[in-house]
Design a protein around this motif. Structure first.
Motif, mmCIF file in Angstrom:
data_model
loop_
_atom_site.group_PDB
_atom_site.id
_atom_site.type_symbol
_atom_site.label_atom_id
_atom_site.label_comp_id
_atom_site.label_asym_id
_atom_site.label_seq_id
_atom_site.Cartn_x
_atom_site.Cartn_y
_atom_site.Cartn_z
ATOM 1 N N TYR A 1 0.837 -1.175 0.027
ATOM 2 C CA TYR A 1 0.081 0.100 0.004
ATOM 3 C C TYR A 1 0.809 1.213 -0.179
ATOM 4 C CZ TYR A 1 -3.711 -3.272 1.704
ATOM 5 O OH TYR A 1 -4.204 -4.221 1.596
ATOM 6 N N TYR A 2 0.506 2.273 -0.760
ATOM 7 C CA TYR A 2 1.238 3.456 -0.817
ATOM 8 C C TYR A 2 0.293 4.646 -0.573
ATOM 9 C CZ TYR A 2 4.650 0.514 -3.474
ATOM 10 O OH TYR A 2 5.600 -0.475 -3.861
ATOM 11 N N VAL A 3 0.604 5.167 0.561
ATOM 12 C CA VAL A 3 -0.238 6.080 1.172
ATOM 13 C C VAL A 3 0.155 7.381 1.491
ATOM 14 C CG1 VAL A 3 -1.323 4.102 2.617
ATOM 15 C CG2 VAL A 3 0.503 5.522 3.628
ATOM 16 N N ALA A 4 -0.802 8.371 1.666
ATOM 17 C CA ALA A 4 -0.250 9.920 1.661
ATOM 18 C C ALA A 4 0.571 10.304 2.934
ATOM 19 C CB ALA A 4 -1.685 10.696 1.628
ATOM 20 N N THR A 5 0.124 9.643 4.209
ATOM 21 C CA THR A 5 0.600 10.206 5.347
ATOM 22 C C THR A 5 0.883 9.059 6.425
ATOM 23 O OG1 THR A 5 -1.541 10.401 6.446
ATOM 24 C CG2 THR A 5 -0.669 12.578 5.062
ATOM 25 N N HIS A 6 1.562 9.420 7.436
ATOM 26 C CA HIS A 6 1.701 8.517 8.408
ATOM 27 C C HIS A 6 0.462 8.072 9.202
ATOM 28 C CE1 HIS A 6 6.273 8.134 8.249
ATOM 29 N NE2 HIS A 6 6.466 9.447 7.902
ATOM 30 N N ASN A 7 -0.197 9.153 9.354
ATOM 31 C CA ASN A 7 -1.471 8.938 9.889
ATOM 32 C C ASN A 7 -2.415 7.893 9.147
ATOM 33 O OD1 ASN A 7 -3.822 9.800 11.616
ATOM 34 N ND2 ASN A 7 -4.720 10.355 9.716
ATOM 35 N N VAL A 8 -2.382 7.684 7.775
ATOM 36 C CA VAL A 8 -3.071 6.759 7.050
ATOM 37 C C VAL A 8 -2.165 5.413 7.351
ATOM 38 C CG1 VAL A 8 -3.579 5.639 4.790
ATOM 39 C CG2 VAL A 8 -3.904 8.239 5.209
ATOM 40 N N LYS A 9 -1.103 5.490 7.479
ATOM 41 C CA LYS A 9 -0.324 4.209 7.554
ATOM 42 C C LYS A 9 -0.712 3.604 9.005
ATOM 43 C CE LYS A 9 4.406 1.964 8.116
ATOM 44 N NZ LYS A 9 6.012 2.254 7.664
ATOM 45 N N GLU A 10 -0.677 4.514 10.244
ATOM 46 C CA GLU A 10 -1.213 3.915 11.474
ATOM 47 C C GLU A 10 -2.492 3.190 11.415
ATOM 48 O OE1 GLU A 10 0.774 3.819 14.173
ATOM 49 O OE2 GLU A 10 2.327 4.278 12.841
ATOM 50 N N LEU B 1 -3.846 1.908 8.935
ATOM 51 C CA LEU B 1 -3.615 0.336 8.084
ATOM 52 C C LEU B 1 -3.130 -0.495 9.176
ATOM 53 C CD1 LEU B 1 -2.386 1.201 4.525
ATOM 54 C CD2 LEU B 1 -4.536 -0.090 5.003
ATOM 55 N N ILE B 2 -2.173 -0.088 9.862
ATOM 56 C CA ILE B 2 -1.612 -1.235 10.963
ATOM 57 C C ILE B 2 -2.497 -1.426 12.037
ATOM 58 C CG2 ILE B 2 0.171 -1.165 12.812
ATOM 59 C CD1 ILE B 2 1.840 0.721 11.114
ATOM 60 N N GLN B 3 -3.287 -0.417 12.577
ATOM 61 C CA GLN B 3 -4.460 -0.657 13.391
ATOM 62 C C GLN B 3 -5.487 -1.813 12.927
ATOM 63 O OE1 GLN B 3 -6.224 2.885 14.456
ATOM 64 N NE2 GLN B 3 -4.159 4.064 14.981
ATOM 65 N N ILE B 4 -5.770 -1.891 11.716
ATOM 66 C CA ILE B 4 -6.725 -2.885 11.180
ATOM 67 C C ILE B 4 -5.857 -4.182 10.826
ATOM 68 C CG2 ILE B 4 -8.514 -1.242 10.563
ATOM 69 C CD1 ILE B 4 -7.809 -1.883 7.631
ATOM 70 N N GLY B 5 -4.610 -4.310 11.341
ATOM 71 C CA GLY B 5 -3.873 -5.596 10.987
ATOM 72 C C GLY B 5 -2.886 -5.711 9.744
ATOM 73 N N ILE B 6 -2.883 -4.749 8.860
ATOM 74 C CA ILE B 6 -1.822 -4.663 7.815
ATOM 75 C C ILE B 6 -0.446 -4.605 8.236
ATOM 76 C CG2 ILE B 6 -1.076 -3.777 5.668
ATOM 77 C CD1 ILE B 6 -4.069 -5.261 5.767
#
Length: 385
Positions: free
Chosen positions: A151-160, A162-167
């Motif tokens: 996944y290529y995302v805009a911000t660290h906020n979006v990355k977090e 994704l991590i929270q839902i198990g990625i």
């Protein structure tokens, strides 16, 4: 050297952002020497009538269909793993199979959440490296699937999120959102002022008014700035909204030094460069373009869904002002443009969000990932043999 030869880019015309990102990545793929680049609006090619209807309904979500879109956007999370989503999972399967069979792509890039792609892989066992490029500053569950390689995302906020839902963090990369290369260029602003016949000593308010009727009562707003703010020059970009342009032409004829009215502007980056602030809708691409050139944004009444989430993110970063009442816009803009310290702070804040050379970061990483997946597949095949 790039040993990958073919790439399939899948997109959809629900708003202009997904298509714009696809075009930017297509251009970069050409520069990198891919032999074949196929860009496909999968849903339009598979179900043209259904796609046309749903695109129309999407556009209506910016006006009369706001509550309907709110239910869809926030409700999908709750039904994601239910039978109701099965149809969406299958949409475009037949057309995708034809493309894969005919083109044999080395990798697939999604600039729209095409769940049919990882579902196709799950059902057929056909492993083609598949990547999602998220086009907003928020996360929607519909982008997520176990058979997406990265996944290529805009911000660290979006990355977090994704991590929270198990990625797993290793398959998420913060790259920003790809935008046209013209936004990365250096230009002389003096020449831009001359080109559009604008006064460099005045503050410039840019109104992006053409997209989906983003702003009501544009004429009244322009009249207010003409009568009460002589030190502000307003540029209204109407896009393809010819009725709006016609309604404003008498103002621009009578007050040429205070208001300029334009239709579609190919080099919109030029106006961004001289804008003191901009009134616009909070689409992911528009906001990314604003971050590239440091333009503070006034976001009028964001619709529920990704645009509302984008707006809240930028507001939280003190890079944007959300205005929910049209009668408040004049005062908010006047107040901002009169406060040099606040204006400078907003410019700095919005620039901090920008990730430069996003398309380069994304394609360079995708090529490495796709090559690794291909080599791994060949190794497994060799061992099995």
């Amino acid at each position: 050297m790039n040993v990958l030869k073919k790439v399939l880019i899948l997109t959809a015309k629900y708003g202009n952002g997904h298509v714009q990102v696809a075009k930017t990545l297509e251009k970069k793929c050409k520069e990198l020497g891919f032999e074949k680049i196929v860009v496909c609006n999968l849903y339009s090619e598979s179900f043209p009538i259904f796609s046309e209807i749903t695109q129309y309904l999407y556009l209506k979500s910016f006006s009369i269909g706001k509550q309907f879109y709110r239910l869809f956007y926030y409700g999908v999370d709750k039904i994601y793993n239910k039978r109701m989503m099965n149809l969406y999972f299958k949409m475009g399967h037949k057309r995708l199979h034809q493309i894969v069979k005919n083109e044999q792509p080395d990798m697939i890039i999604n600039t729209f959440p095409m769940i049919v792609v990882p579902e196709y892989r799950r059902k057929t066992g056909t492993v083609i490296p598949t990547f999602n490029v998220l086009t907003d500053f928020c996360l929607h569950r519909i982008w997520v699937h176990e058979n997406i390689d990265k996944y290529y995302v805009a911000t660290h906020n979006v990355k977090e999120k994704l991590i929270q839902i198990g990625i797993h963090p290793s398959i998420i990369k913060v790259t920003g959102i790809p935008i046209r290369s013209q936004f990365q260029q250096s230009l002389c602003t003096k020449e831009i002022y001359g080109k559009y016949n604008l006064d460099p000593t005045k503050k410039t308010l840019l109104i992006m008014a053409g997209a989906h009727g983003v702003l009501k009562n544009v004429k009244e707003l322009c009249q207010a700035f003409i009568s009460k703010s002589a030190n502000i020059q307003t540029v209204v970009v109407c896009g393809n909204n010819s009725l709006l342009k016609e309604s404003l032409e008498s103002l621009s004829a009578n007050y040429p030094e205070q208001i300029k009215v334009l239709s579609y502007v190919e080099r919109i980056d030029e106006l961004y460069r001289i804008a003191s602030c901009m009134i616009t809708k909070p689409g992911g691409i528009t906001l990314t373009e604003a971050t590239a050139l440091g333009v503070p944004v006034i976001l009028y009444k964001p619709v529920p869904g990704q645009e509302k989430e984008n707006a809240l993110y930028f507001e939280g970063k003190k890079a944007a002002i959300i205005v929910n009442q049209v009668e408040d816009i004049f005062n908010e803009v006047n107040s901002l443009l009169a406060d040099e310290k606040r204006l400078r702070r907003m410019k700095e804040n919005i620039k901090k969000i920008h990730v430069p050379q996003s398309a380069d970061l994304i394609l360079d990483d995708m090529i490495k990932e796709a090559s690794y997946i291909r080599d791994k597949k060949l190794m497994i095949g060799s061992v099995n043999y």
